[in-house]
Design a protein around this motif. Structure first.
Motif, mmCIF file in Angstrom:
data_model
loop_
_atom_site.group_PDB
_atom_site.id
_atom_site.type_symbol
_atom_site.label_atom_id
_atom_site.label_comp_id
_atom_site.label_asym_id
_atom_site.label_seq_id
_atom_site.Cartn_x
_atom_site.Cartn_y
_atom_site.Cartn_z
ATOM 1 N N VAL A 150 0.845 -1.213 0.000
ATOM 2 C CA VAL A 150 0.000 0.000 0.000
ATOM 3 C C VAL A 150 0.867 1.245 0.000
ATOM 4 O O VAL A 150 0.590 2.216 -0.708
ATOM 5 C CB VAL A 150 -0.971 -0.003 1.197
ATOM 6 C CG1 VAL A 150 -1.804 1.271 1.213
ATOM 7 C CG2 VAL A 150 -1.896 -1.201 1.133
ATOM 8 N N ARG A 151 1.952 1.208 0.797
ATOM 9 C CA ARG A 151 2.824 2.383 0.840
ATOM 10 C C ARG A 151 3.474 2.632 -0.526
ATOM 11 O O ARG A 151 3.641 3.757 -0.958
ATOM 12 C CB ARG A 151 3.911 2.198 1.894
ATOM 13 C CG ARG A 151 3.363 2.301 3.282
ATOM 14 C CD ARG A 151 4.407 2.533 4.352
ATOM 15 N NE ARG A 151 3.759 2.435 5.656
ATOM 16 C CZ ARG A 151 2.927 3.334 6.151
ATOM 17 N NH1 ARG A 151 2.654 4.424 5.454
ATOM 18 N NH2 ARG A 151 2.354 3.163 7.322
ATOM 19 N N THR B 195 -0.828 5.160 -3.917
ATOM 20 C CA THR B 195 -1.148 6.354 -4.685
ATOM 21 C C THR B 195 -1.385 6.018 -6.149
ATOM 22 O O THR B 195 -2.311 6.536 -6.784
ATOM 23 C CB THR B 195 -0.016 7.390 -4.546
ATOM 24 O OG1 THR B 195 0.012 7.810 -3.180
ATOM 25 C CG2 THR B 195 -0.256 8.598 -5.423
ATOM 26 N N HIS C 118 -4.683 4.327 -6.494
ATOM 27 C CA HIS C 118 -5.731 5.338 -6.272
ATOM 28 C C HIS C 118 -5.887 6.207 -7.510
ATOM 29 O O HIS C 118 -7.003 6.514 -7.940
ATOM 30 C CB HIS C 118 -5.373 6.183 -5.050
ATOM 31 C CG HIS C 118 -6.408 7.211 -4.713
ATOM 32 N ND1 HIS C 118 -6.332 8.511 -5.167
ATOM 33 C CD2 HIS C 118 -7.560 7.130 -4.006
ATOM 34 C CE1 HIS C 118 -7.383 9.187 -4.738
ATOM 35 N NE2 HIS C 118 -8.147 8.372 -4.034
ATOM 36 N N THR C 119 -4.763 6.614 -8.092
ATOM 37 C CA THR C 119 -4.799 7.449 -9.291
ATOM 38 C C THR C 119 -5.516 6.734 -10.431
ATOM 39 O O THR C 119 -6.376 7.299 -11.105
ATOM 40 C CB THR C 119 -3.363 7.802 -9.731
ATOM 41 O OG1 THR C 119 -2.707 8.426 -8.638
ATOM 42 C CG2 THR C 119 -3.358 8.740 -10.916
ATOM 43 N N TYR D 156 -9.194 6.461 -9.648
ATOM 44 C CA TYR D 156 -9.797 7.788 -9.760
ATOM 45 C C TYR D 156 -10.015 8.158 -11.228
ATOM 46 O O TYR D 156 -11.061 8.688 -11.613
ATOM 47 C CB TYR D 156 -8.900 8.826 -9.083
ATOM 48 C CG TYR D 156 -9.482 10.209 -9.106
ATOM 49 C CD1 TYR D 156 -10.391 10.618 -8.144
ATOM 50 C CD2 TYR D 156 -9.142 11.097 -10.123
ATOM 51 C CE1 TYR D 156 -10.947 11.878 -8.180
ATOM 52 C CE2 TYR D 156 -9.696 12.365 -10.168
ATOM 53 C CZ TYR D 156 -10.593 12.753 -9.195
ATOM 54 O OH TYR D 156 -11.156 13.999 -9.235
ATOM 55 N N ARG D 157 -9.014 7.855 -12.052
ATOM 56 C CA ARG D 157 -9.134 8.190 -13.472
ATOM 57 C C ARG D 157 -10.213 7.359 -14.151
ATOM 58 O O ARG D 157 -10.777 7.755 -15.154
ATOM 59 C CB ARG D 157 -7.789 7.987 -14.171
ATOM 60 C CG ARG D 157 -6.850 9.133 -13.888
ATOM 61 C CD ARG D 157 -5.450 8.857 -14.315
ATOM 62 N NE ARG D 157 -4.674 10.096 -14.333
ATOM 63 C CZ ARG D 157 -3.372 10.167 -14.259
ATOM 64 N NH1 ARG D 157 -2.667 9.065 -14.168
ATOM 65 N NH2 ARG D 157 -2.757 11.324 -14.289
ATOM 66 N N VAL E 290 -11.167 1.882 -4.121
ATOM 67 C CA VAL E 290 -9.764 1.602 -3.778
ATOM 68 C C VAL E 290 -9.711 0.673 -2.566
ATOM 69 O O VAL E 290 -8.904 -0.257 -2.507
ATOM 70 C CB VAL E 290 -8.999 2.921 -3.506
ATOM 71 C CG1 VAL E 290 -7.672 2.653 -2.816
ATOM 72 C CG2 VAL E 290 -8.751 3.660 -4.803
ATOM 73 N N GLN E 291 -10.592 0.904 -1.617
ATOM 74 C CA GLN E 291 -10.639 0.022 -0.442
ATOM 75 C C GLN E 291 -10.992 -1.400 -0.857
ATOM 76 O O GLN E 291 -10.399 -2.364 -0.372
ATOM 77 C CB GLN E 291 -11.678 0.532 0.549
ATOM 78 C CG GLN E 291 -11.220 1.787 1.240
ATOM 79 C CD GLN E 291 -11.866 1.952 2.599
ATOM 80 O OE1 GLN E 291 -12.571 1.076 3.079
ATOM 81 N NE2 GLN E 291 -11.607 3.080 3.231
ATOM 82 N N PHE F 197 -7.913 -2.999 -2.502
ATOM 83 C CA PHE F 197 -6.885 -3.432 -1.566
ATOM 84 C C PHE F 197 -7.385 -4.542 -0.632
ATOM 85 O O PHE F 197 -6.581 -5.342 -0.148
ATOM 86 C CB PHE F 197 -6.322 -2.241 -0.790
ATOM 87 C CG PHE F 197 -5.273 -1.513 -1.571
ATOM 88 C CD1 PHE F 197 -4.074 -2.133 -1.884
ATOM 89 C CD2 PHE F 197 -5.488 -0.244 -2.040
ATOM 90 C CE1 PHE F 197 -3.101 -1.488 -2.630
ATOM 91 C CE2 PHE F 197 -4.526 0.418 -2.790
ATOM 92 C CZ PHE F 197 -3.327 -0.209 -3.089
#
Lengths: 152, 188
Positions: free
Chosen positions: B25-26, B30, B33-34, B37-38, B48-49, B52
């Motif tokens: 995740v670290r 991002t 998520h990106t 989101y796109r 996203v949750q 993961f």
């Protein structure tokens, strides 16, 4: 050189053409304004799309994401375990009821008295080793020995 | 996609699942998520949750046959495609005007830009977003993976499970539609 396929022009822009093919297409672009325009427009479109920025996750949000996912996974695991346990209990109940009903039916149905295998199993239980002794013992206990003998 | 890959010293089996998950995740949070989101806009956070969560549950079965990034992208894009298809089928959940405007403002925000430039950027971002939203989901996916995420054709093929030729032809169709719709913003 004939004009390349539009897919090849895009592959050139994306850097996906093999070097020799890319060199040929690039030479073609110098002498073909139509293809050169197409390539320019693809490049402009890609640049336009890449301008879009998106919100990014900071450290705190990443940590929250990790925690939230772990929590949800744990809840889901418990729910799954509970569902399995419920299914197991239900299956055991069905099995017990079914076995009970079958046993009752076999013992109480006049046309369905226990036959040879049952008598033989009973004989074994009583430690008889000989089949006729087992049948005799079974007959004494009211088993349907006639059927059992015919069944052999 | 950058070439950075998480590696597991001592072998995957030796790693604690939670530690591995946190590292993933670290490193990739991002980026995933990106991507999400796109693909789906402001509904990304919930999705996203879910992505993961699936990663966490599938992690013990990940044997490294595919690259970790390919595996993550596959999970994320499949979730997004399912979500978009479901939304299209049920027709119950479209972006509200407020959500749409909020997305566009977020995307267009450029620190230090003048108000006029900000308005222009907002218009352009809104238009790009609208055009992307009107694309069929498969075309949107391929253009997001190539033009926004920067994946190579063979990576896209691996993520989506499509033949290379399909990736190229769908990318071409997506770009053709986008060029038509965004022609006022393109020269020549």
């Amino acid at each position: 050189m004939r004009c390349p396929d539009p897919v090849q022009l895009e592959a050139l822009v994306d850097g996906e053409l093999p070097a020799d093919r890319a060199a040929g297409v690039t030479r073609h672009l110098e002498e073909c304004p139509a293809c050169a325009t197409q390539v320019r427009r693809i490049r402009q479109l890609v640049a336009l799309l890449r301008q879009r920025s998106v919100p990014v996750l900071d450290e705190l949000e990443v940590a929250q994401l990790v925690e939230s996912v772990r929590r949800k996974a744990e809840v889901k695991r418990r729910l799954t375990f509970a569902a399995w346990r419920r299914s197991l209990v239900a299956a055991s109940l069905v099995l017990a009821l079914g076995t009970g009903a079958l046993t009752w039916y076999r013992l109480n149905s006049p046309g369905r008295r226990p036959v040879a295998p049952d008598a033989f199993a009973l004989a074994l239980l009583h430690e008889h080793r000989r089949y006729e002794v087992a049948l005799g013992a079974a007959a004494d206990l009211g088993f349907n020995v006639q059927v059992a003998v015919l069944g052999q | 996609m950058a070439a950075v890959e998480v590696t597991w010293p001592g072998g995957a089996a030796a790693q604690d699942r939670n530690a591995r998950f946190e590292e993933i995740v670290r490193t990739y949070g991002t980026r995933v998520h990106t991507l999400v989101y796109r693909m789906v806009g402001s509904e990304a956070d919930d999705l996203v949750q879910e992505v993961f969560l699936q990663v966490y549950r599938s992690l013990p079965r990940f044997r490294g046959e595919a690259k970790l990034t390919t595996w993550l992208y596959r999970i994320a894009t499949n979730r997004c495609l399912d979500h978009l298809r479901r939304r299209r089928r049920t027709q119950t959940r479209f972006l509200s005007l407020d959500e749409y405007a909020q997305d566009c403002v977020l995307e267009a925000a450029q620190p230090g830009a003048s108000p006029e430039a900000g308005t222009e950027a907002l218009d352009l971002t809104r238009e790009i977003r609208r055009c992307l939203t009107t694309l069929p989901v498969e075309l949107r996916t391929v253009v997001v993976l190539r033009d926004l995420e920067g994946l190579e054709y063979r990576q896209i093929a691996a993520v989506l499970g499509w033949p290379l030729g399909t990736v190229q032809s769908r990318l071409h169709r997506a770009r053709t539609l986008l060029k038509q719709q965004l022609s006022p913003y393109l020269e020549g």
